[in-house]
Enzyme design. Structure first.
Site, PDB file in Angstrom:
ATOM      1  NE  ARG A  35      -3.315  -0.310   2.753  1.00 57.90           N
ATOM      2  CZ  ARG A  35      -4.414  -0.770   2.188  1.00 57.90           C
ATOM      3  NH1 ARG A  35      -5.101  -0.007   1.366  1.00 57.90           N
ATOM      4  NH2 ARG A  35      -4.844  -1.985   2.448  1.00 57.90           N
ATOM      5  N   GLY A  74      -0.188  -3.500  10.731  1.00 56.92           N
ATOM      6  CA  GLY A  74      -0.717  -2.416  11.565  1.00 56.92           C
ATOM      7  C   GLY A  74      -0.190  -1.037  11.216  1.00 56.92           C
ATOM      8  CD  GLU A  75       2.858   1.606   6.537  1.00 54.17           C
ATOM      9  OE1 GLU A  75       3.274   2.651   6.006  1.00 54.17           O
ATOM     10  OE2 GLU A  75       3.188   0.471   6.168  1.00 54.17           O
ATOM     11  NE  ARG A  76      -6.431   2.811   7.787  1.00 55.80           N
ATOM     12  CZ  ARG A  76      -7.285   2.856   8.807  1.00 55.80           C
ATOM     13  NH1 ARG A  76      -7.387   1.859   9.656  1.00 55.80           N
ATOM     14  NH2 ARG A  76      -8.060   3.909   8.975  1.00 55.80           N
ATOM     15  NE  ARG A 112      -5.783  -4.708   6.789  1.00 55.38           N
ATOM     16  CZ  ARG A 112      -6.329  -4.713   8.006  1.00 55.38           C
ATOM     17  NH1 ARG A 112      -7.588  -4.321   8.157  1.00 55.38           N
ATOM     18  NH2 ARG A 112      -5.650  -5.115   9.052  1.00 55.38           N
TER      19      ARG A 112
END
Length: 280
Positions: A35, A74-76, A112
């Site tokens: 992403r 868990g980058e967000r 996702r």
């Protein structure tokens, strides 16, 4: 693959795992994160939630061989925590090798289902290049068909300017794939700009591509009729172009001849060989 993915990616800690507060400054991005674009408004909303209630679900990290930690999932939450002014974040440290890290980074994002078409294409390419997988093997792991994977990989052949149009949602994936049908690749950007300017549908674009291809056909010098290409060759070429997703040409010399299949990069050649059932 499902067993590997579920066991290493599950973010709820098991009885044997410990959730620790890790300094955000010690966490490096995942180098295999497919992403590239994160919705700013959504990140700001998450940051406000974190300010009020904290981070409920720990991120997954591994110890870096260089320094600190590398983010796995868990980058967000990491980005939003930084926006919220946090200095630490709850995390689970897992011991994962490079292959598992690549698979989690790519497949977690694919599941996702909100990657852009080009991010999805790059994710498939990353799996193929880093794990030495064929298109068929990627399709099996993702649960998609091989033509589905091939269609996305074709987007990587687009010029950078058209890729930007796709990322900016000025062009749809269907429009971008249709533009790849142009025989004169130098016309791609010009046609893409026309599509955006005139708000052309995919069907209208298909007609435009066909007209453009026909207008650019260079008429060969007159030859004897018996040297001209048989009419049914055109139908065969169209069938092959549909199968391989690229320009094909049948050249006949009496009872003998040859078939030319055009490719544009090493990965495109691999894609065509895969369709032919040939593995390097």
């Amino acid at each position: 693959m499902e067993a590997l993915f579920s066991s290493v990616y599950e973010e709820n800690p098991s009885d044997s795992e410990v959730v620790s507060e890790i300094n955000l400054s010690e966490i490096r991005p995942n180098p295999y994160q497919p992403r590239k674009h994160f919705d700013e408004s959504a990140l700001n909303e998450l940051a406000e939630s974190i300010k009020q209630s904290g981070v409920f679900q720990p991120i997954i990290i591994r110890k870096s061989s260089i320094k600190g930690y590398e983010l796995i999932a868990g980058e967000r939450r990491v980005r939003a925590s930084r926006l919220a002014g946090k200095t630490t974040i709850p995390a689970i440290v897992r011991d994962l090798d490079e292959e598992a890290m690549i698979e989690i980074a790519v497949i977690e994002n694919l599941q996702r289902e909100d990657l852009s078409p080009l991010e999805e294409a790059e994710a498939y390419s990353m799996l193929m290049e880093n794990l030495n997988l064929t298109q068929a093997e990627v399709a099996d792991r993702i649960g998609k068909s091989r033509p589905y994977i091939a269609n996305y990989l074709r987007l990587l052949q687009l010029p950078d300017k058209i890729k930007n149009f796709v990322n900016q949602e000025k062009l749809s994936m269907g429009q971008a794939r249709t533009i790849l049908g142009l025989k004169d690749k130098t016309q791609m950007v010009k046609i893409a700009e026309q599509v955006i300017r005139e708000h052309l549908t995919v069907r209208q674009l298909e007609d435009l591509v066909q007209q453009t291809n026909q207008s650019q056909v260079v008429k060969p010098p007159k030859k004897k009729k018996n040297n001209q290409k048989p009419p049914y060759f055109k139908a065969l070429e169209e069938q092959m172009e549909e199968k391989f997703g690229t320009t094909t040409n049948i050249i006949s010399k009496g009872d003998k001849g040859k078939i030319e299949i055009e490719y544009f990069s090493d990965s495109d050649l691999t894609r065509i060989l895969d369709l032919l059932g040939i593995q390097l």
